[in-house]
Design a protein around this motif. Structure first.
Motif: not given
Length: 259
Positions: A12-26
């Motif tokens: 609805e707002t385009g807000k980034n809620i959370a980001t989970i870092k990973t070791n390689s490409s998702v």
């Protein structure tokens, strides 16, 4: 240094809620039917294995960025290239680079069942509206319909080019396929020859009944609108096209008696 991650957005707002870092490409990510969980997979790269992660999404805030997954396991088969959730949030089904489909038990992370009906990479998997079936799109120039619970092959839709995406109509017995040649093989004649058309097949009778032009490169993604009155396609040409069906589409009657 390349940073890889999974990002959760508020639509609805385009807000980034959370980001989970990973070791390689998702490579893939998907919410469960209940939306209480989500799954994502990472590629085998930079010394890290291909892995599947299951996360809890009932509390959606910045704390998700540091939470440990509910479950994760390593893929020792060919890498995961597509994925859907199974019935009742109890399983997930992964499609692989070698053409395999594997069903996984989410209580244990163990393999339940596997089949190999495709001979090349599975590029896309999409569920039917009720979740009882799913369709695959493959580099082997075909799309196939499977039973979600048993992985039984139900139908097959054949083309003359790699299929990058396939979607099931939520209201009619229709399937739409999109694909095309690899980018390095594209020529100026490809558009004129219809190699980038969205192609419509009858779900049950497996026959093509229509095509829609528009893209100037391979179609990479397809999705029907939930009301079934339009669909969207994303292409290598950098465009997303939204097509609304006219009345003739809904009036069309498939000839069951033709040979």
């Amino acid at each position: 240094m390349t940073c890889s991650y999974v990002t959760l957005w508020d639509l609805e707002t385009g807000k980034n809620i959370a980001t989970i870092k990973t070791n390689s490409s998702v490579r893939t990510c998907n919410f469960s039917y209940s939306a209480y969980q989500a799954a994502y997979t990472t590629d085998k790269a930079m010394g890290h294995p291909c892995e599947v992660f299951i996360i809890d999404t009932r509390t959606i805030d910045e704390s998700m960025s540091t939470q440990s997954p509910i479950l994760k396991w390593e893929i020792t088969d060919s890498k995961v290239t597509s994925m859907v959730w199974g019935t009742l949030d109890e399983t997930i089904i992964t499609g692989h680079e070698a053409g395999d489909l594997i069903q996984w038990d989410l209580r244990t992370g163990k393999k339940v069942h596997s089949i190999k009906e495709h001979t090349h990479q599975i590029n896309d998997m999409q569920l039917s509206r009720d979740g009882t079936m799913f369709i695959t799109a493959s580099k082997d120039q075909s799309a196939k319909l499977f039973d979600t619970s048993s992985l039984e092959l139900l139908k097959e839709y054949k083309t003359e080019r790699p299929v990058n995406s396939a979607a099931l109509s939520p209201i009619l017995d229709h399937v739409v396929l999109g694909g095309g040649q690899d980018a390095m093989e594209v020529t100026t004649t490809s558009t004129r020859q219809g190699k980038f058309d969205a192609r419509f097949f009858h779900l049950v009778f497996e026959e093509e009944f229509g095509r829609v032009k528009g893209h100037f490169g391979p179609i990479n993604s397809l999705a029907f609108h939930p009301d079934g009155k339009s669909y969207a396609s994303g292409g290598e040409d950098g465009y997303v096209r939204v097509q609304s069906f006219d009345q003739s589409y809904f009036d069309y009657t498939f000839d069951y008696n033709r040979e």
